[in-house]
Design an enzyme around this catalytic site. Structure first.
Site, PDB file in Angstrom:
ATOM      1  N   LYS A  78     112.824 -77.561   2.910  1.00 21.65           N
ATOM      2  CA  LYS A  78     114.007 -77.714   2.086  1.00 21.65           C
ATOM      3  C   LYS A  78     113.900 -76.803   0.953  1.00 21.65           C
ATOM      4  O   LYS A  78     113.004 -76.780   0.248  1.00 21.65           O
ATOM      5  CB  LYS A  78     114.060 -79.251   1.923  1.00 21.65           C
ATOM      6  CG  LYS A  78     115.494 -79.618   1.188  1.00 21.65           C
ATOM      7  CD  LYS A  78     115.550 -81.297   0.846  1.00 21.65           C
ATOM      8  CE  LYS A  78     116.901 -81.361   0.279  1.00 21.65           C
ATOM      9  NZ  LYS A  78     116.901 -83.099  -0.170  1.00 21.65           N
ATOM     10  N   SER A 158     121.441 -85.113   1.760  1.00 18.42           N
ATOM     11  CA  SER A 158     121.454 -83.718   1.577  1.00 18.42           C
ATOM     12  C   SER A 158     120.511 -82.733   2.454  1.00 18.42           C
ATOM     13  O   SER A 158     120.523 -81.571   2.429  1.00 18.42           O
ATOM     14  CB  SER A 158     120.929 -83.568  -0.133  1.00 18.42           C
ATOM     15  OG  SER A 158     119.500 -84.119  -0.327  1.00 18.42           O
ATOM     16  N   SER A 182     118.772 -89.023   1.719  1.00 10.32           N
ATOM     17  CA  SER A 182     118.680 -87.484   2.012  1.00 10.32           C
ATOM     18  C   SER A 182     117.981 -87.201   3.279  1.00 10.32           C
ATOM     19  O   SER A 182     118.064 -86.247   3.556  1.00 10.32           O
ATOM     20  CB  SER A 182     118.656 -86.645   0.750  1.00 10.32           C
ATOM     21  OG  SER A 182     120.015 -86.743   0.267  1.00 10.32           O
TER      22      SER A 182
HETATM   23  N1  GLN Z   1     124.006 -89.010  -0.673  1.00 13.01           N
HETATM   24  C1  GLN Z   1     123.181 -89.492  -1.855  1.00 13.01           C
HETATM   25  C2  GLN Z   1     123.769 -88.715  -3.004  1.00 13.01           C
HETATM   26  O1  GLN Z   1     124.637 -88.097  -3.025  1.00 13.01           O
HETATM   27  C3  GLN Z   1     121.829 -89.270  -1.820  1.00 13.01           C
HETATM   28  C4  GLN Z   1     121.352 -87.981  -1.942  1.00 13.01           C
HETATM   29  C5  GLN Z   1     119.739 -87.961  -1.900  1.00 13.01           C
HETATM   30  O2  GLN Z   1     119.250 -88.672  -1.299  1.00 13.01           O
HETATM   31  N2  GLN Z   1     119.099 -86.757  -2.337  1.00 13.01           N
HETATM   32  O3  GLN Z   1     123.130 -89.042  -4.027  1.00 13.01           O
END
Ligand code: GLN
Length: 492
Positions: A78, A158, A182
């Protein structure tokens, strides 16, 4: 069977038996990337030269019979993990040209274990999002498609690029990070497995920070076993991260052999949210029945503060993000937009460097931390966070693990749910509670919806009981026998 279809565990066996070389395995994945990257946009940066050099070194060790734990296994990273000498963008214009002079601890461990790095995967900008649409490099696209609907689907977010790459057979496994879901949500959307470890299990050193009290690195791969193998290398105490836990790293893959017989599995009743598609409810029930058949005992439990988890998360995470992202000021590194004076330079740099969602969160975060509102929002959210943790602690007196759906829907078309940020935030309803409580949780692909899109179930465990959730996850995986393949998977 084609090389890109092997699981990481199978590939490892073949490498060690010298039935295949790391170079062949790497080249097969590089060819798959070449064919599908234009459609999937799963990577922001590709590193074929690095991959081939690592494969060569792995082949030399394999030939000498000195194989390292992950020798010659092609992975995707990532683009939130700093990689020495390799551009690390966090999918932001702010870091578009940032080449870190150092390596994150997690990727350093993977490298030292002999892994091959294919490239850096796409994500929501600074990991803020659930669908990849906030990436400054355009969203990654899911390799899955609905049969009668040509609209591209989100791979989730994400860590959507990592999930898309693994599902499409462009990599044997990937790293993800999970702040509020994410790793788990994109894993569920793409039909792969993913583990968010206990907070503190994997070092955060060298991972671009979003919300430091929530961020955790974890593995994403096509099987629970592959995730366990990767986690064993990624985890461990790191003096460079003050919140890293001094816990020994058990041989996680051993937990795959454990039976779930006699385990008590909790079904949190508050997770039966309104408007959840009947297919997801049905899969959840099926999952419970599978575990029961395998000898586990199913119990309903209550986590009464669940309805407050999302609002709490969307105060805590932006608050920490506003503080973490203060470092992008055009002075030290990253983008700088020159201006007449310092203040104007800050303003122009931050206006140009951050996308709309990141700006929204910085504004919310700055607001809830400001004098006068701190007590009403941030402090209150911290208190509710403790209550959410207490709910889990109480539940774990009665049960050994919890079973829930991973997400309230299957993957949606890119462009949907985009007009209102709150609709997007609702997608995190089942993943944020475990994040707030710092608990380990995994997502396993367990079925498909009527359109053939993957659905995942989530297993949440006690602190540092990754072995427990791996055992339960493996039992679910075995019963589900998920074998669906995405439309855009590599062919060779
Ligand atoms: N979807 C969540 C957010 O927008 C989690 C994102 C994540 O875990 N990095 O914050």
């Amino acid at each position: 069977m084609s090389l890109t279809d092997l699981t990481l565990a199978e590939a490892r066996k073949k490498l060690r038996a010298r039935e295949v070389s790391a170079r062949e395995l790497t080249e097969a994945h590089l060819r798959a990337i070449e064919a599908l990257q234009p459609k999937l946009n799963a990577f922001i940066t590709l590193t074929p030269e690095l991959a081939l050099a690592q494969a060569k070194a792995a082949d030399e060790r394999l030939a000498r019979g000195e194989a390292l734990p992950l020798d010659g296994l092609p992975l995707a990273i990532k683009d939130l993990f700093c990689t020495e000498g390799v551009r690390t963008t966090a999918a932001s214009r702010m870091l578009e040209n940032f080449i870190p002079p150092y390596e994150s601890t997690v990727t350093a461990k993977l490298k030292a274990a002999g892994a091959v790095f294919l490239g850096k995967t796409n994500l929501d900008e600074f990991a803020m999002g659930s669908s990849n649409i906030t990436s400054a490099f355009g969203p990654a696209v899911s390799p899955w498609q609905r049969p009668d609907d040509p609209r591209p689907l989100t791979p989730g977010g994400s860590s959507g690029g990592s999930a898309a790459a693994v599902a499409a057979r462009l990599a044997l496994g990937a790293t993800g990070t999970d702040t509020g879901g994410s790793i788990r949500q994109p894993a569920a959307f793409c039909g792969i497995a993913g583990i968010k470890p206990t907070y503190g299990r994997c070092s955060r050193y060298g991972i671009v920070a979003f919300a430091s009290s929530l961020d955790q690195a974890g593995p994403m791969a096509r099987t629970v076993e592959d995730c366990a193998i990767l986690l064993e290398v990624m985890a461990g105490f790191d003096p460079k991260d003050s919140t890293s836990a001094e816990e020994p790293v058990p041989p996680f893959a051993e937990a795959l052999k454990r039976s779930v017989r006699g385990l008590r599995i909790g079904i949190p009743k508050e997770y039966r949210v309104e408007g959840m598609p009947p297919e997801i409810l049905a899969l959840w029930e099926k999952g419970a029945a599978w575990l029961e058949t395998a000898g586990a005992e199913i119990r309903e439990v209550s986590l009464p503060h669940t309805p407050h988890a999302l609002p709490t998360y969307y105060i805590v995470a932006p608050a920490e993000c506003s503080s973490n992202l203060a470092r992008y000021d055009g002075v030290r590194y990253g983008l700088r937009v020159p201006a007449e004076d310092l203040t104007e330079m800050y303003e122009k740099t931050r206006a140009a460097g951050f996308g709309a969602e990141v700006k929204r969160r910085i504004l919310i975060g700055t607001y809830v931390l400001s004098a006068g509102y701190y007590d009403a929002y941030y402090l209150r959210a911290q208190k509710v966070r403790s209550l959410i943790l207490r709910d889990f602690t109480e539940a774990f007196r009665e049960v050994d693990a919890l079973l829930t759906p991973t997400a309230p829907s299957a993957a949606f078309p890119l462009g949907e749910k985009m007009d209102d940020p709150v609709t997007m935030y609702l997608n995190d309803v089942f993943t944020v509670p475990a994040s707030l409580a710092g608990l380990p949780a995994l997502s396993v692909p367990c079925g498909t919806d009527a359109q053939g899109l993957p659905l995942g179930l989530q297993v949440i465990g006690r602190p540092f009981d990754e072995e427990g959730i791996i055992a339960v996850g493996r039992a679910l995986e075995e019963s589900a026998g998920f074998a669906a393949r995405p439309a855009l998977a590599a062919q060779e």
